[in-house]
Design a protein around this motif. Structure first.
Motif, short mmCIF file in Angstrom:
data_model
loop_
_atom_site.label_atom_id
_atom_site.label_comp_id
_atom_site.label_asym_id
_atom_site.label_seq_id
_atom_site.Cartn_x
_atom_site.Cartn_y
_atom_site.Cartn_z
N LEU A 293 -48.62 22.31 64.24
CA LEU A 293 -49.14 23.18 65.31
C LEU A 293 -48.75 22.60 66.68
O LEU A 293 -48.33 23.34 67.57
N ARG B 231 -50.56 19.67 59.17
CA ARG B 231 -50.69 21.00 59.79
C ARG B 231 -51.02 20.90 61.28
O ARG B 231 -50.53 21.68 62.10
N THR C 138 -55.17 25.14 62.35
CA THR C 138 -54.42 26.38 62.63
C THR C 138 -54.97 26.97 63.93
O THR C 138 -56.07 26.62 64.37
#
Length: 213
Positions: A26, A22, A90
């Motif tokens: 990003l 993740r 995130t």
């Protein structure tokens, strides 16, 4: 036969692999594909998503956390280093991590390192060892302004009107931070010009005293 303990730390195993995936995703959402890095435009997009101005000191703090080497650019390795440390995979988590990052940087033990990093980060040319006065004034305001407002305002005023110095080097930069921490302001009652202060600070003190008398 008893099974070996499978206890894992927070950054091991499948969860960590997913987290890293993740973090990478990003990164690639902001990357400039032609250089393989997040460039100034990508940083502007990141700032927009984080709802902070690109001149916000926390963006410099983020660069410090990544140990980013080139101003305005983040490599994948730097990005991973910073976001793994912040446990942010995130944009929302990264935004939430900024206040704690600021607290971390403002701790005395970290701030000296951050303050010297801020200077090095602004050395954009190879073998560059000093920074022009106007950039220094802006950097002082950004990095030290909230902590030592009166000293910074006075020193910036002096830097902008004096004609002896066109640039500031690391020794002078670090000297001013020590000066802010150690010297009584604005009376300079404990300032001793015989001690090993950079000459520019002797001149600054003389200038302030002359202005007041």
């Amino acid at each position: 036969m008893p099974r070996a303990s499978s206890k894992k730390g927070p950054a091991t195993g499948k969860a960590a692999t997913k987290e890293l995936e993740r973090i990478d995703q990003l990164f690639y959402s902001y990357v400039n594909n032609s250089c393989g890095m997040i460039d100034p435009e990508g940083i502007e997009s990141l700032c927009s998503d984080l709802e902070v101005d690109h001149t916000d000191v926390r963006i410099l703090m983020l660069a410090w956390k990544m140990q980013a080497e080139k101003q305005g650019y983040f490599t994948l390795e730097e990005w991973r280093r910073g976001l793994k440390a912040l446990r942010a995979d995130t944009t929302a988590k990264l935004k939430k991590a900024l206040p704690d990052l600021e607290k971390e940087v403002r701790r005395q033990s970290n701030f000296v390192d951050f303050y010297s990093y801020a200077f090095r980060y602004c050395l954009t040319e190879e073998k560059q060892k000093s920074i022009d006065i106007e950039s220094i004034c802006e950097l002082l305001d950004l990095v030290l302004g909230s902590q030592f407002r009166a000293q910074v305002d006075s020193f910036v005023q002096y830097l902008r009107m004096q004609i002896d110095y066109k640039v500031i080097n690391m020794d002078q930069w670090m000297g001013f931070y020590r000066f802010c921490n150690e010297i009584s302001f604005p009376d300079f009652s404990n300032y001793d010009a015989e001690l090993a202060w950079p000459l520019i600070l002797d001149n600054f003190v003389e200038w302030v005293r002359a202005k007041r008398s």
